[in-house]
Design an enzyme around this catalytic site. Structure first.
Site, mmCIF file in Angstrom:
data_model
loop_
_atom_site.group_PDB
_atom_site.id
_atom_site.type_symbol
_atom_site.label_atom_id
_atom_site.label_comp_id
_atom_site.label_asym_id
_atom_site.label_seq_id
_atom_site.Cartn_x
_atom_site.Cartn_y
_atom_site.Cartn_z
ATOM 1 N N ASN A 5 0.863 -1.186 0.000
ATOM 2 C CA ASN A 5 0.000 0.000 0.000
ATOM 3 C C ASN A 5 0.895 1.229 0.000
ATOM 4 O O ASN A 5 1.484 1.580 1.015
ATOM 5 C CB ASN A 5 -0.878 -0.020 1.263
ATOM 6 C CG ASN A 5 -1.699 1.255 1.414
ATOM 7 O OD1 ASN A 5 -1.816 2.044 0.483
ATOM 8 N ND2 ASN A 5 -2.265 1.456 2.596
ATOM 9 N N TRP A 6 0.979 1.864 -1.181
ATOM 10 C CA TRP A 6 1.878 3.021 -1.297
ATOM 11 C C TRP A 6 1.311 4.269 -0.630
ATOM 12 O O TRP A 6 2.007 5.256 -0.480
ATOM 13 C CB TRP A 6 2.129 3.337 -2.774
ATOM 14 C CG TRP A 6 2.968 2.334 -3.499
ATOM 15 C CD1 TRP A 6 3.401 1.107 -3.052
ATOM 16 C CD2 TRP A 6 3.488 2.479 -4.833
ATOM 17 N NE1 TRP A 6 4.152 0.493 -4.012
ATOM 18 C CE2 TRP A 6 4.225 1.302 -5.120
ATOM 19 C CE3 TRP A 6 3.411 3.473 -5.795
ATOM 20 C CZ2 TRP A 6 4.872 1.109 -6.343
ATOM 21 C CZ3 TRP A 6 4.044 3.278 -7.017
ATOM 22 C CH2 TRP A 6 4.771 2.114 -7.285
ATOM 23 N N LYS A 7 0.050 4.258 -0.300
ATOM 24 C CA LYS A 7 -0.640 5.443 0.247
ATOM 25 C C LYS A 7 -0.416 6.639 -0.706
ATOM 26 O O LYS A 7 -0.325 6.443 -1.901
ATOM 27 C CB LYS A 7 -0.154 5.737 1.659
ATOM 28 C CG LYS A 7 -0.155 4.488 2.552
ATOM 29 C CD LYS A 7 -0.007 4.817 3.984
ATOM 30 C CE LYS A 7 0.211 3.534 4.770
ATOM 31 N NZ LYS A 7 -0.001 3.694 6.183
ATOM 32 N N SER A 57 3.377 -2.046 10.420
ATOM 33 C CA SER A 57 4.831 -2.042 10.664
ATOM 34 C C SER A 57 5.483 -3.382 10.357
ATOM 35 O O SER A 57 6.423 -3.798 11.044
ATOM 36 C CB SER A 57 5.133 -1.600 12.103
ATOM 37 O OG SER A 57 4.711 -0.265 12.289
ATOM 38 N N HIS A 59 -9.507 0.966 4.825
ATOM 39 C CA HIS A 59 -8.240 1.194 5.540
ATOM 40 C C HIS A 59 -8.497 2.132 6.719
ATOM 41 O O HIS A 59 -9.334 3.032 6.638
ATOM 42 C CB HIS A 59 -7.217 1.805 4.579
ATOM 43 C CG HIS A 59 -5.829 1.821 5.139
ATOM 44 N ND1 HIS A 59 -5.418 2.778 6.025
ATOM 45 C CD2 HIS A 59 -4.780 0.970 4.977
ATOM 46 C CE1 HIS A 59 -4.152 2.538 6.372
ATOM 47 N NE2 HIS A 59 -3.750 1.444 5.751
ATOM 48 N N GLY A 93 2.290 2.289 10.744
ATOM 49 C CA GLY A 93 3.220 3.411 10.605
ATOM 50 C C GLY A 93 3.910 3.814 11.894
ATOM 51 O O GLY A 93 4.530 4.874 11.963
ATOM 52 N N GLU A 124 -5.320 -5.177 10.589
ATOM 53 C CA GLU A 124 -4.340 -4.114 10.775
ATOM 54 C C GLU A 124 -4.640 -3.360 12.066
ATOM 55 O O GLU A 124 -5.429 -2.405 12.055
ATOM 56 C CB GLU A 124 -4.402 -3.125 9.608
ATOM 57 C CG GLU A 124 -4.127 -3.728 8.244
ATOM 58 C CD GLU A 124 -3.549 -2.694 7.301
ATOM 59 O OE1 GLU A 124 -2.425 -2.889 6.859
ATOM 60 O OE2 GLU A 124 -4.210 -1.681 7.035
ATOM 61 N N GLY A 177 4.755 1.391 4.613
ATOM 62 C CA GLY A 177 6.057 2.043 4.437
ATOM 63 C C GLY A 177 7.094 1.162 3.749
ATOM 64 O O GLY A 177 7.822 1.615 2.849
ATOM 65 N N GLU A 206 -6.946 4.602 7.751
ATOM 66 C CA GLU A 206 -6.785 6.034 7.446
ATOM 67 C C GLU A 206 -8.048 6.591 6.777
ATOM 68 O O GLU A 206 -8.400 7.750 6.970
ATOM 69 C CB GLU A 206 -5.537 6.239 6.568
ATOM 70 C CG GLU A 206 -4.268 6.033 7.380
ATOM 71 C CD GLU A 206 -3.071 5.520 6.598
ATOM 72 O OE1 GLU A 206 -3.068 5.589 5.354
ATOM 73 O OE2 GLU A 206 -2.125 5.034 7.252
HETATM 74 C C1 PEP Z 1 -0.866 0.149 6.006
HETATM 75 O O1 PEP Z 1 -1.005 1.354 5.874
HETATM 76 O O2 PEP Z 1 -1.703 -0.631 5.523
HETATM 77 C C2 PEP Z 1 0.297 -0.326 6.727
HETATM 78 C C3 PEP Z 1 0.314 -1.579 7.099
HETATM 79 O O3 PEP Z 1 1.279 0.590 6.981
HETATM 80 P P1 PEP Z 1 2.727 0.314 7.619
HETATM 81 O O4 PEP Z 1 3.241 -0.980 7.050
HETATM 82 O O5 PEP Z 1 3.556 1.481 7.203
HETATM 83 O O6 PEP Z 1 2.542 0.210 9.093
#
Ligand code: PEP
Length: 252
Positions: free
Chosen positions: A9-11, A215, A97, A175, A169, A237, A99
C-alpha cells in the site's frame, strides 16, 4: 490450498518517475518461480493506475486500488468507481483502511457498500479491520473486529465472499514501528477465521486469505508469516523500497 498474498500500500506517496522506477524494479526482480499460491499485489495512488497495469502486464505482479466510491457512476466529483478500476484490469482494491475510517469518517456501512460495488465489478476486496490502541488496552479488540466484519462483510452471499481478502491491521501498529507480536496476530487471525466459519462454514473459512498489516518489514515478516492463520501481509512504508518489499515477499 489458500492463497498467500503480499500487498503493498503506497498510500499518497511517489512522483510519476519514482512510481515507474519502483514498479519496474519490483517486476524485474520478482522470482519467476514464485509458487502459484503466492500473489504479489501493488496498490499505487489512482493517478498511477494505468502506468501500473501497463508495467504489470504479463508479469507476476497484480495491481490494486487504495479506495473506490460506493457509487457506480455519476455526479461524484473527484471519485473513482469500481468499474473504472475494472476497465484498467485492476484486480484488487483496499477497502476500509484505517486512514479512510479516521480521516474520511468511513463507517462500516459505507465500507460494506464499497465492498459490494467492488465485487460486483470484478474487483477483489482487501478489506481492512483492526482496533485502536485504547480498544486493545480495554480488551475490546475482538469485539471491535467482530463488529467491523459483521457490519461491512456479512451481508455478502457465500459466492461473493470468496472474493474477499481480509487484512487485520491493528491501528496502533500502522506506521508506528511497533508491530503486533506474532502471537497477537495469530490469535486475532484465528478468531477472524472462526467468525467466518460461523457465518459461511469451515470450507470458506479455510480458503479465506487473512493478511497482517502494521509495521511489517523484512526483519519481522518471517516470524509473522510463520503463523498458521497469517497468510501474508499488507505492507505500507516498507513497500516503497523495492529491495525491502522483495525481501518481505521472499519471507513468505
Ligand atoms: C498500512 O497502511 O496498511 C500499513 C500496514 O502501513 P505500515 O506498514 O507502514 O505500518
Amino acid at each position: 490450498m489458500r492463497k498467500k498474498i503480499i500487498a503493498g500500500n503506497w498510500k499518497m506517496n511517489m512522483s510519476f518517475d519514482e512510481a515507474e522506477d519502483l514498479l519496474f524494479n519490483i517486476v524485474d526482480k520478482l522470482d519467476p518461480n514464485l509458487p502459484k499460491n503466492i500473489e504479489v499485489v501493488v496498490c499505487p495512488p489512482a493517478i498511477f493506475m494505468e502506468l501500473a497495469t501497463d508495467v504489470a502486464d504479463d508479469s507476476l505482479m497484480k495491481i490494486g486500488g487504495q479506495n473506490i466510491s460506493n457509487h457506480e457512476s455519476g455526479a461524484y466529483t473527484g471519485e473513482i468507481s469500481a468499474s473504472m478500476l475494472g476497465s484498467l484490469e485492476v484486480d484488487y482494491c483496499i477497502i476500509g483502511h484505517s486512514e479512510r475510517r479516521k480521516y474520511f469518517k468511513e463507517s462500516n456501512q459505507l465500507i460494506g457498500e464499497k465492498v459490494t460495488v467492488a465485487l460486483k465489478n470484478g474487483i477483489k476486496a482487501i478489506f481492512c479491520c483492526g482496533e485502536l490502541l485504547n480498544e486493545r488496552e480495554a480488551q475490546n479488540h475482538f469485539a471491535i473486529v467482530k463488529t467491523q466484519i459483521e457490519e461491512a462483510l456479512f451481508h455478502l452471499d457465500e459466492k461473493s465472499f470468496r472474493s474477499v481478502v481480509i487484512a487485520y491491521e491493528p491501528v496502533w501498529a500502522i506506521g508506528t514501528g511497533v508491530n503486533a507480536t506474532p502471537q497477537q496476530a495469530q490469535e486475532m487471525h484465528a478468531y477472524i477465521r472462526k467468525l467466518i466459519s460461523g457465518k459461511y462454514g469451515a470450507e470458506i473459512a479455510d480458503i479465506t486469505t487473512i493478511l497482517y498489516g502494521g509495521s511489517c518489514n523484512s526483519q519481522n515478516a518471517k516470524e509473522l508469516f510463520a503463523n498458521p492463520d497469517v497468510d501474508g501481509g499488507l505492507i505500507g512504508g516498507a513497500s516503497l523500497d523495492a529491495e525491502e518489499f522483495l525481501k518481505i515477499i521472499n519471507s513468505i
